[in-house]
Design a protein around this motif. Structure first.
Motif, short mmCIF file in Angstrom:
data_model
loop_
_atom_site.label_atom_id
_atom_site.label_comp_id
_atom_site.label_asym_id
_atom_site.label_seq_id
_atom_site.Cartn_x
_atom_site.Cartn_y
_atom_site.Cartn_z
N GLY A 190 0.80 -1.22 0.00
CA GLY A 190 0.00 0.00 0.00
C GLY A 190 0.83 1.27 0.00
N SER A 191 2.16 1.15 0.14
CA SER A 191 2.95 2.38 0.26
C SER A 191 3.30 2.92 -1.13
CB SER A 191 4.22 2.12 1.08
OG SER A 191 5.07 1.24 0.39
N ASP A 192 3.41 4.24 -1.22
CA ASP A 192 3.78 4.85 -2.50
C ASP A 192 5.23 5.31 -2.42
OD1 ASP A 192 3.71 7.44 -1.14
OD2 ASP A 192 1.54 7.19 -1.18
N ASN A 193 5.73 5.88 -3.50
CA ASN A 193 7.15 6.22 -3.55
C ASN A 193 7.59 7.20 -2.48
OD1 ASN A 193 7.79 4.49 -5.53
ND2 ASN A 193 7.49 5.96 -7.21
N ASP A 194 6.72 8.17 -2.18
CA ASP A 194 7.09 9.18 -1.19
C ASP A 194 7.09 8.64 0.23
OD1 ASP A 194 7.37 11.00 -3.14
OD2 ASP A 194 5.35 11.81 -2.97
N HIS A 195 6.31 7.62 0.44
CA HIS A 195 6.17 7.12 1.81
C HIS A 195 6.51 5.64 1.86
CE1 HIS A 195 3.35 10.50 1.27
NE2 HIS A 195 3.94 10.92 2.37
N CYS A 196 7.56 5.25 1.17
CA CYS A 196 7.90 3.85 1.13
C CYS A 196 8.51 3.40 2.45
CB CYS A 196 8.87 3.58 -0.01
SG CYS A 196 10.38 4.51 0.15
N ILE A 197 8.31 2.14 2.76
CA ILE A 197 8.97 1.57 3.94
C ILE A 197 10.31 1.02 3.46
CG2 ILE A 197 8.84 -0.22 5.70
CD1 ILE A 197 5.71 0.02 5.36
N ASP A 198 11.40 1.59 3.98
CA ASP A 198 12.73 1.17 3.52
C ASP A 198 13.29 0.02 4.33
OD1 ASP A 198 13.18 3.14 1.44
OD2 ASP A 198 13.23 4.61 3.06
N ALA A 199 12.83 -0.11 5.58
CA ALA A 199 13.35 -1.19 6.43
C ALA A 199 12.37 -1.44 7.56
CB ALA A 199 14.70 -0.79 7.01
N PHE A 200 12.42 -2.66 8.09
CA PHE A 200 11.60 -3.00 9.25
C PHE A 200 12.48 -3.27 10.46
CE2 PHE A 200 8.51 -4.62 6.01
CZ PHE A 200 7.41 -3.86 6.40
N GLU A 220 13.88 -11.20 0.80
CA GLU A 220 13.93 -12.03 -0.41
C GLU A 220 13.04 -11.49 -1.52
OE1 GLU A 220 12.98 -16.01 0.90
OE2 GLU A 220 14.84 -16.12 2.08
N LYS A 221 11.78 -11.21 -1.20
CA LYS A 221 10.83 -10.82 -2.23
C LYS A 221 10.81 -9.31 -2.48
CE LYS A 221 5.90 -11.48 -3.18
NZ LYS A 221 4.66 -11.97 -2.56
N TYR A 222 10.97 -8.53 -1.40
CA TYR A 222 10.79 -7.08 -1.55
C TYR A 222 12.11 -6.28 -1.41
CZ TYR A 222 5.88 -8.33 -0.86
OH TYR A 222 4.64 -8.89 -0.97
N HIS A 223 13.19 -6.98 -1.11
CA HIS A 223 14.50 -6.34 -0.89
C HIS A 223 14.46 -5.29 0.21
CE1 HIS A 223 15.62 -8.58 -4.39
NE2 HIS A 223 14.62 -8.02 -5.06
N ILE A 224 13.72 -5.60 1.25
CA ILE A 224 13.63 -4.69 2.40
C ILE A 224 14.36 -5.32 3.59
CG2 ILE A 224 12.02 -3.70 4.08
CD1 ILE A 224 10.04 -3.31 1.88
N PRO A 225 15.35 -4.62 4.14
CA PRO A 225 16.07 -5.16 5.29
C PRO A 225 15.15 -5.30 6.52
CG PRO A 225 17.19 -3.21 4.41
CD PRO A 225 15.85 -3.30 3.74
N ASN A 248 24.04 1.30 3.48
CA ASN A 248 25.30 1.81 2.93
C ASN A 248 26.11 0.71 2.25
OD1 ASN A 248 24.79 4.44 3.56
ND2 ASN A 248 25.79 4.34 5.57
N GLU A 249 25.89 -0.52 2.68
CA GLU A 249 26.61 -1.63 2.06
C GLU A 249 25.79 -2.28 0.94
OE1 GLU A 249 27.63 -4.08 5.43
OE2 GLU A 249 28.88 -2.49 6.29
N GLY A 250 24.64 -1.70 0.64
CA GLY A 250 23.80 -2.20 -0.45
C GLY A 250 23.20 -3.56 -0.18
N ARG A 251 22.98 -3.88 1.08
CA ARG A 251 22.43 -5.19 1.42
C ARG A 251 20.96 -5.07 1.82
NH1 ARG A 251 24.22 -7.15 6.24
NH2 ARG A 251 25.20 -5.20 6.91
N SER A 252 20.19 -6.15 1.65
CA SER A 252 18.89 -6.23 2.33
C SER A 252 18.80 -7.63 2.93
CB SER A 252 17.74 -5.94 1.37
OG SER A 252 17.87 -6.71 0.21
N ASP A 253 19.17 -7.70 4.20
CA ASP A 253 19.25 -8.99 4.88
C ASP A 253 18.27 -9.07 6.04
OD1 ASP A 253 21.33 -9.75 3.24
OD2 ASP A 253 22.88 -9.00 4.61
N LEU A 254 18.03 -10.29 6.45
CA LEU A 254 17.30 -10.53 7.70
C LEU A 254 18.34 -10.75 8.79
CD1 LEU A 254 14.91 -11.27 9.53
CD2 LEU A 254 14.93 -13.55 8.51
N GLU A 255 18.40 -9.80 9.75
CA GLU A 255 19.38 -9.92 10.83
C GLU A 255 18.65 -9.92 12.18
OE1 GLU A 255 23.46 -7.84 9.60
OE2 GLU A 255 21.82 -6.41 9.63
N VAL A 256 19.28 -10.57 13.16
CA VAL A 256 18.71 -10.59 14.50
C VAL A 256 19.65 -9.87 15.46
CG1 VAL A 256 17.93 -12.03 16.43
CG2 VAL A 256 17.51 -12.77 14.07
N GLN A 257 19.18 -8.75 15.98
CA GLN A 257 19.95 -8.06 17.02
C GLN A 257 19.62 -8.68 18.38
OE1 GLN A 257 18.46 -6.04 19.56
NE2 GLN A 257 20.42 -5.43 20.47
#
Lengths: 376, 332
Positions: A190-200, A220-225, A248-257
């Motif tokens: 549902g997000s548009d270009n101006d209000h895109c979700i870049d990361a979760f 994997e599917k949306y390239h969102i970290p 900055n490293e051009g990655r979109s990974d699933l990480e666990v802090q």
């Protein structure tokens, strides 16, 4: 855990020097960002941490938060609260639910209002407390109004398990358990270009149960970290740092802090118990967002004898109720507006008289802004 | 406002304030009442006069019982106006079937606490009601005190003052919560329920310039500071890391999602004293067991008049808001 250990744990994760250290690291990393990035913290607990500890005040301007829909109380639609209200007002019924839920108004009022009109409404800290209430009130029907995300679902399942195994005849369930990934996916679409979700920032305790695996689809599917984060301020600062670094490293990974409690698979025993008793509903309405396919659970048909929604069907209202006209919670949850952009924020809509979903619980974005002030 | 009275309207917070102002003040309005002090100052400033009703579940809790509470509560309200508790009334509404032995224990606790304050019960009333008409026992006490130091008022806090808390905060509220049915905590936690007159008497005797005092009962420290900020039209800036909170209270708050500064106290008070006297006041308080962890907690400014600000150790700030609604444990 003794109180001393507890204190040490919290002091460590709220250490001013560590927080300031991450502030510097984030500032240096954020300088390299080509544009403002929008991070959605999905979970209401994280919204609360951000506001309570004033974390936005420590971050550079090109890091923006979109406060997500992850507060189980906030997203509960009025239709379902009206169910609870009607059930509570039935003779011979004790309605049990978790904490904050009793404060939230449906179209008939809150459960507190029902209680002041004579209904027996009680909150429990653990669903297991229902066993004691049922034992002490053998002639009453105990209805557990079950709410929450993946975090609390296994507790409801465990209670159902005991009720069946011990053949307890006076505990029934009204199930409102919702699931996180479907809502996240809907918000991306549902997000548009101006209000895109870049990361979760992935929820803490949901992930303890479900494992980080439920978020694999987003990189994997949306390239969102996605970074699954703990609830303490140090946890969140580290997670924000991890997200900015991914960019900055051009990655979109699933990480666990939140490694001290979360792994990829999660609590498989709890997952199996949930799977055994529950199945997905086709469509569930989220207050402020609307209907989301397969985003909630119900009791499987073979357990209908315990299902208050089936047993009391004739007493329950099913008409659709619209959200308040002036409320912009839907836009806030999609990142198109901040709480203070709303014309009724802090005036007609306050924690004591909420009009919209984000104001109803302390974990909602509007309530957190109102309570803590979002001071700069 | 709601059509029926809700429990949230008895919490000492925002809804409670609304109920009082829109129902009671509206009818009873007069100059003395409108000062909204802990006790009314009457008789040309010579006497302090207050009343309080007590209902608590459980009746007997770690660190006290409803009897001790009923004397401490009213005497503390007098002490907060710089008045020595002197004459008191005692009205009891008790449910049929209540244990005589427990009643004796409660009244004995009252007597013990009266002695600490040097006050006497000089009239009273007893009503027995049918089972179910009250929850076990309700006690009302009214107190008259002789003002030892005039001019103490929550309407006069200024930037020349420093804010002090007399001891660790949140112990009574946390104890009652931990003692309630359904909450199975094991802890060494005790209510701070205690009489404050001896501490106040000493502060006055030592010549501390006290601007305002208030015991942080329902609504906790946050309620007192917010009332002062509003009534005196100032901003109170609290340093979060210096708020004295015991490890146990903190642990309970973490688990249930509470803030220690929203929890009730029954023997802990907030003082605004002239800044030059602040350190001396803390030292005096620390000579008492009930003031062991007294500390300076806040400055008074005009940054956000009418609001209380919490400053974190890492440089961020937020409002310390008035508690709203019933205190309910968090969900997950």
């Amino acid at each position: 855990m003794s109180s001393l250990e507890l204190k040490e744990l919290y002091d460590g994760f709220r250490d001013p020097e560590v927080i300031k250290g991450f502030q510097k690291l984030i500032a240096a990393e954020a300088q390299k960002l080509p544009r403002t990035i929008n991070i959605m913290e999905v979970c209401g607990g994280h919204t609360h941490t951000i506001m309570k500890y004033g974390l936005t005040q420590l971050l550079p301007k090109n890091i923006n938060f979109i406060h997500g829909p992850g507060c189980p109380v906030c997203i509960m639609p009025k239709e379902r609260i009206d169910h609870a209200y009607r059930l509570a007002m039935l003779p011979n019924v004790i309605l049990l639910t978790l904490g904050d839920m009793i404060k939230v108004p449906g179209s008939l009022g809150t459960l507190q209002d029902a209680r002041s009109k004579g209904a027996d409404v009680r909150y429990v800290y653990s669903p297991m407390d229902a066993l004691k209430v049922a034992e002490e009130n053998p002639t009453k029907k105990i209805i557990f109004f079950a709410i929450g995300f993946e975090t609390t679902t296994p507790m409801s399942a465990a209670l159902i398990d005991i009720v069946i195994k011990r053949n307890i005849k006076n505990i029934f369930f009204h199930i409102n358990h919702v699931t996180v990934p479907e809502a996240m996916e809907l918000l991306i679409k549902g997000s548009d270009n101006d209000h895109c979700i870049d990361a979760f920032i992935g929820p803490s305790h949901v992930s303890v149960i479900s494992g980080a695996k439920i978020y694999a689809v987003f990189p994997e599917k949306y390239h969102i970290p996605v970074v699954v984060s703990g609830f303490e301020p140090v946890d969140m600062m580290e997670s924000i740092y991890m997200i900015v670094k991914q960019f900055n490293e051009g990655r979109s990974d699933l990480e666990v802090q939140y490694k001290r409690l979360v792994n990829f698979e999660g609590n498989t025993k709890a997952q199996a118990l949930v799977e055994y008793y529950f199945e997905k509903v086709d469509l569930f309405k989220w207050r402020g967002i609307g209907h989301i396919p397969r985003s909630a659970l119900k009791l499987r048909a073979e357990f209908a004898a315990l299902d208050a929604e089936v047993i009391y069907k004739e007493f329950l209202p099913y008409e659709e109720i619209n959200d308040h006209k002036l409320c912009i919670c839907g836009d806030i949850l999609r990142g198109r507006a901040k709480p203070q952009d709303c014309s009724v924020f802090g005036t007609a809509c306050k924690p004591t008289s909420p009009l919209g979903s984000c104001m109803v619980s302390s974990e909602g974005a509007c309530a957190a802004y109102y309570k803590y002030g979002n001071l700069i | 406002m709601t059509k029926t009275v809700t429990l949230a309207q008895g919490n000492g917070g925002a809804e409670n304030a609304q109920l009082i102002s829109e129902i009671f003040y509206k009818q009873f309005k007069n100059e003395i009442l409108e000062k909204s002090e802990d006790a009314a100052i009457i008789d040309g400033g010579r006497l302090a006069f207050t009343t309080d009703s007590f209902t608590v579940s459980p009746l007997f809790f770690d660190g006290g019982d409803i009897g001790k509470l009923s004397i401490c509560g009213t005497c503390n309200d007098l002490a907060m106006m710089g008045a020595k508790p002197t004459y008191m009334t005692c009205a009891v509404i008790v449910e049929e079937g209540f244990s005589i032995k427990e009643l004796e224990t409660i009244v004995a606790s009252m007597k013990k606490e009266l002695e600490i304050n040097g006050a006497n019960i000089v009239c009273g009333d007893t009503k027995v009601v049918p089972k179910g008409a009250v929850d076990k026992i309700f006690i009302n006490t009214t107190g008259v005190g002789v003002v030892q130091k005039s001019g103490i008022s929550s309407n006069c806090v200024s930037t020349a003052d420093t804010i002090i808390v007399s001891n660790e905060i949140g112990k009574h509220g946390a104890t009652i919560f931990a003692n309630r049915e359904g909450m199975e905590f094991s802890s060494d936690l005790k209510s701070d329920c205690t009489s404050l007159w001896p501490l106040v008497e000493k502060l006055l005797a030592e010549g501390i310039e006290i601007t305002a005092m208030r015991d942080a009962t329902r609504g906790g420290v946050a309620a007192v500071l917010n009332e002062w900020a509003k009534q005196s039209k100032v901003c109170i800036e609290v340093q979060e890391e210096v708020l004295p909170v015991s490890d146990t209270v903190r642990g309970i708050c973490e688990i249930l999602g509470f803030e220690a500064y929203n929890l009730a106290n029954e023997g802990t008070f907030i003082l605004a004293v002239k800044s030059t006297d602040a350190n001396r006041a803390v030292e005096i308080l620390k000579t008492f067991e009930a003031g062991e962890r007294a500390a300076v907690i806040a400055n008074v400014t005009h940054q956000y008049d009418g609001r209380v600000i919490l400053l974190s150790a890492w440089g961020s700030k937020r409002f310390m808001d008035l508690p709203t609604g019933e205190l309910l444990p968090r969900i997950c």
